[in-house]
Scaffold this active site. Structure first.
Site, mmCIF file in Angstrom:
data_model
loop_
_atom_site.group_PDB
_atom_site.id
_atom_site.type_symbol
_atom_site.label_atom_id
_atom_site.label_comp_id
_atom_site.label_asym_id
_atom_site.label_seq_id
_atom_site.Cartn_x
_atom_site.Cartn_y
_atom_site.Cartn_z
ATOM 1 N N SER A 133 0.803 -1.223 0.000
ATOM 2 C CA SER A 133 0.000 0.000 0.000
ATOM 3 C C SER A 133 0.836 1.273 0.000
ATOM 4 O O SER A 133 0.305 2.355 -0.187
ATOM 5 C CB SER A 133 -0.963 -0.003 1.187
ATOM 6 O OG SER A 133 -0.234 0.000 2.392
ATOM 7 N N HIS A 164 1.389 3.907 7.012
ATOM 8 C CA HIS A 164 0.815 4.828 6.037
ATOM 9 C C HIS A 164 1.217 6.266 6.339
ATOM 10 O O HIS A 164 1.711 6.581 7.412
ATOM 11 C CB HIS A 164 -0.715 4.726 6.020
ATOM 12 C CG HIS A 164 -1.211 3.552 5.225
ATOM 13 N ND1 HIS A 164 -2.530 3.195 5.183
ATOM 14 C CD2 HIS A 164 -0.564 2.658 4.444
ATOM 15 C CE1 HIS A 164 -2.672 2.121 4.404
ATOM 16 N NE2 HIS A 164 -1.489 1.774 3.955
ATOM 17 N N ASP A 200 -7.715 6.207 4.873
ATOM 18 C CA ASP A 200 -7.793 4.980 5.668
ATOM 19 C C ASP A 200 -9.040 4.815 6.526
ATOM 20 O O ASP A 200 -9.093 3.889 7.329
ATOM 21 C CB ASP A 200 -6.566 4.890 6.583
ATOM 22 C CG ASP A 200 -5.307 4.564 5.798
ATOM 23 O OD1 ASP A 200 -5.433 4.166 4.639
ATOM 24 O OD2 ASP A 200 -4.208 4.707 6.357
#
Lengths: 182, 184
Positions: free
Chosen positions: B51, B90, B126
């Protein structure tokens, strides 16, 4: 003991040592290159719209801010032999009552080392992310835009920075639907 | 192999076992010291998903730092979502710093901070990954560190080990045998 096992062990050990030292040296050379990218942002249009937030949110109405801007930037100096890619973004910084400090990314871009040009000239671009505040309201708050960067190395330390000269003059999020030419 | 074992004197055998224990405890203590220095329960993590491509690929090793929790947008954070066992790596897309209550401002150096994150390679932020109803992650409670340094691919061996349990058994077995059979 000179069994093949011991030899294999030694070869593997030597390989690890050599690659570790080599990687450390490569990582350290990153610090020898001066990094001074340039950028300027011109805000063309700021608008706030009210709409129901999509899918996973509640049914209440929220305010969304949309920004259109020009960007002129030169990231050439961020690239050296240990640069894998750079990640650049423009963020809006604004104040508030319940949350006194807020920062939201409105646009970002990955420019890999293989990209033919490390300069960007964007005309009247619409922000990639329409800003949505945690309180659901925007109107009449002051904000500034700023460009920042992150250099992703092949190996070693990640570097971050901002372009001071890219910071725009403060602008006000207008009332819903009213548009502000800045 | 068994004959090799039986060739040992009991004292020698015990010394080898002690040696093995020493190696294990040294590794453990180094990990814990690193944890203390970085203030992170897991100072080194292996990337498990794509990701964050092309910045991080599966198997890359990340070094985290968790002191001074004033995270900026654009920083890459590692966080644990309640009820999910795998930490997520992330980038912070939005941050909202709230006013600390009178009680809070006495007890902590940084005001409470809420973050919204997004993977570079994902189209959406997210919110869909958080627990239902959660729109932001809490810097102090959920984030275990911010990525400071990067080494490619080295962590791939742990992916092999966790995805193929047989490999783990075999490798551990061989390592154990080596340590015990090794003569000074």
């Amino acid at each position: 003991m000179h069994s093949s096992l011991v030899r294999l062990q030694q070869v593997f050990g030597f390989l690890t040592t050599v690659s570790f030292i080599l990687a450390s040296i490569i990582a350290l050379t990153s610090y020898t290159y001066p990094m001074n990218p340039t950028a300027s942002i011109k805000i063309n249009d700021v608008a706030v719209v009210k709409r129901r937030s999509g899918g996973y949110y509640s049914t209440r109405q929220n305010e969304y801010a949309n920004v259109k801007f020009d960007l002129n930037a030169d990231f050439e100096s961020l690239y050296n032999w240990n640069t894998k890619q750079i990640f650049v973004w423009i963020s809006a910084t604004y104040g508030g009552d319940r949350y006194p400090t807020n920062e939201a990314v409105i646009w970002d871009k990955i420019i890999p080392a293989a990209a033919p040009s490390k300069k960007l000239t964007l005309k009247n671009i619409k922000a990639k992310y329409n800003i949505h505040d945690i309180t659901g309201e925007y109107a009449h708050r002051n904000a500034t835009l700023k460009l920042s960067w992150n250099v992703q190395p092949h190996v070693g330390v990640l570097m971050w920075g901002g372009v001071g000269e890219s910071i725009t003059k403060s602008f006000v999020f207008p009332s819903e639907k009213a548009r502000n030419a800045v | 192999m068994l004959s090799a074992l039986s060739a040992y004197q009991p004292r020698q055998l015990l010394a080898q076992v002690l040696n093995f224990g020493l190696i294990l405890s040294t590794a453990f203590m180094m990990w814990k010291s690193l944890s203390l220095v970085t203030n992170s329960p897991s100072p080194i993590v292996v990337v498990l998903s794509g990701s964050m491509e092309p910045a991080f690929q599966r198997g890359d090793l990340l070094f985290l730092w968790n002191r001074g929790v004033d995270t900026q947008v654009g920083e890459i954070v590692v966080f644990n979502i309640q009820g999910k066992s795998i930490p997520i790596v992330h980038r912070a897309l939005r941050k909202h710093v709230s006013r600390p209550s009178a009680k809070q401002s006495k007890s902590r150096a940084y005001p409470p901070l809420k973050l919204l994150t997004k993977g570079d390679n994902n189209a959406q932020d997210d919110v869909v990954l958080y627990t239902p109803g959660q729109h932001y992650i809490d810097r102090e409670k959920e984030v275990i560190g911010s990525v400071k340094a990067y080494v490619p691919f080295v962590g791939y061996v742990t992916i092999l080990l966790s995805e193929h349990p047989m490999v783990k058994t075999v490798v551990l077995g061989i390592m154990g045998l080596f340590v015990i059979l090794q003569r000074e």
